[in-house]
Design an enzyme around this catalytic site. Structure first.
Site, PDB file in Angstrom:
ATOM      1  CG  ASN A   1      -0.412  -0.134   2.516  1.00  0.00           C
ATOM      2  OD1 ASN A   1       0.625  -0.749   2.698  1.00  0.00           O
ATOM      3  ND2 ASN A   1      -1.066   0.453   3.503  1.00  0.00           N
ATOM      4  CB  ILE A   2       1.705   3.633  -2.299  1.00  0.00           C
ATOM      5  CG1 ILE A   2       2.552   2.407  -2.665  1.00  0.00           C
ATOM      6  CG2 ILE A   2       2.531   4.920  -2.448  1.00  0.00           C
ATOM      7  CD1 ILE A   2       2.875   2.281  -4.153  1.00  0.00           C
ATOM      8  CD  GLU A   3      -1.623   4.886   4.417  1.00  0.00           C
ATOM      9  OE1 GLU A   3      -1.136   5.723   5.218  1.00  0.00           O
ATOM     10  OE2 GLU A   3      -2.381   3.961   4.771  1.00  0.00           O
TER      11      GLU A   3
ATOM     12  CB  CYS B   1      -8.752  -4.421  -3.699  1.00  0.00           C
ATOM     13  SG  CYS B   1      -7.533  -3.119  -3.392  1.00  0.00           S
TER      14      CYS B   1
ATOM     15  CB  CYS C   1      -5.234  -1.368  -1.622  1.00  0.00           C
ATOM     16  SG  CYS C   1      -6.534  -0.608  -0.651  1.00  0.00           S
TER      17      CYS C   1
ATOM     18  CD  GLU D   1      -5.301  -5.917  -1.098  1.00  0.00           C
ATOM     19  OE1 GLU D   1      -4.717  -4.811  -1.005  1.00  0.00           O
ATOM     20  OE2 GLU D   1      -6.048  -6.354  -0.211  1.00  0.00           O
TER      21      GLU D   1
ATOM     22  CB  CYS E   1     -10.815  -2.307   0.454  1.00  0.00           C
ATOM     23  SG  CYS E   1     -10.213  -1.678  -1.133  1.00  0.00           S
TER      24      CYS E   1
HETATM   25  N1  THU Z   1      -5.164  -1.540   2.675  1.00  0.00           N
HETATM   26  C1  THU Z   1      -4.587  -2.371   1.759  1.00  0.00           C
HETATM   27  O1  THU Z   1      -3.527  -2.050   1.184  1.00  0.00           O
HETATM   28  N2  THU Z   1      -5.191  -3.540   1.510  1.00  0.00           N
HETATM   29  C2  THU Z   1      -6.281  -4.022   2.169  1.00  0.00           C
HETATM   30  O2  THU Z   1      -6.711  -5.124   1.907  1.00  0.00           O
HETATM   31  C3  THU Z   1      -6.935  -3.190   3.175  1.00  0.00           C
HETATM   32  C4  THU Z   1      -6.407  -1.822   3.329  1.00  0.00           C
HETATM   33  C5  THU Z   1      -4.466  -0.291   3.005  1.00  0.00           C
HETATM   34  C6  THU Z   1      -5.090   0.970   2.511  1.00  0.00           C
HETATM   35  C7  THU Z   1      -4.532   1.979   3.491  1.00  0.00           C
HETATM   36  O3  THU Z   1      -3.232   2.379   3.062  1.00  0.00           O
HETATM   37  C8  THU Z   1      -4.377   1.199   4.777  1.00  0.00           C
HETATM   38  O4  THU Z   1      -4.378  -0.164   4.400  1.00  0.00           O
HETATM   39  C9  THU Z   1      -5.475   1.461   5.800  1.00  0.00           C
HETATM   40  O5  THU Z   1      -6.723   1.288   5.236  1.00  0.00           O
END
Ligand code: THU
Length: 139
Positions: A44-46, A91, A55, A57, A88
């Site tokens: 995941n890259i915020e 995804c 996310c 995935e 989520c």
């Molecule tokens: N996130 C994912 O990368 N995959 C998931 O299956 C659930 C959520 C990430 C998104 C965000 O960066 C962090 O988790 C919190 O929601």
């Protein structure tokens, strides 16, 4: 197809190390297995603006599709939770675009050896898909 689920989980945990999650502190890794055996990983890259965040995935899927791969067998998802980490809704929708819902396996890892195995169809029933668009097309 035959593959080692624990190996795929291990790659997902390795990808989690690159997670950029300074806002949620929630680190996720994913490993996507193509039907030819190639594996793409993702984290995941915020972003400070929040909504551009991606996310793990989708990072893996977009990496694969952008390199010409679009036939997938399985994805392993690994997080920090002590429970199985499910993808989520966004995804799930993206997975549904590229994967055969009745054969594609979704591996929700709790740790390296403990995981839950789901079919995409069960994870995302009644999905909106390309066929919905085609059946409503006005020619
Ligand atoms: N996130 C994912 O990368 N995959 C998931 O299956 C659930 C959520 C990430 C998104 C965000 O960066 C962090 O988790 C919190 O929601």
């Amino acid at each position: 197809m035959e593959y080692n689920r624990q190996d795929l989980i291990q790659i997902a945990y390795e990808a989690k190390k690159y997670s950029y999650a300074p806002y949620s502190g929630f680190h996720v890794g994913a490993a996507l297995l193509c039907t030819d055996g190639t594996i793409f990983s993702g984290c995941n890259i915020e972003n400070a603006a929040y909504t551009p965040s991606n996310c793990a995935e989708r990072t893996a899927i977009f990496k694969a599709v952008s390199e010409g791969y679009s036939s997938f067998a399985a994805i392993a998802i690994a997080g920090d939770k002590e429970e199985y980490l499910a993808p989520c809704g966004v995804c799930r929708q993206v997975l549904m675009e590229f994967c055969d819902a009745d054969t594609f396996e979704v591996i929700l890892a709790k740790n390296n050896t403990d995981y839950q195995l789901l079919q995409l169809r069960d994870l995302y029933p009644y999905a909106f898909s390309q066929s919905d668009l085609i059946s409503h097309k006005i020619c």
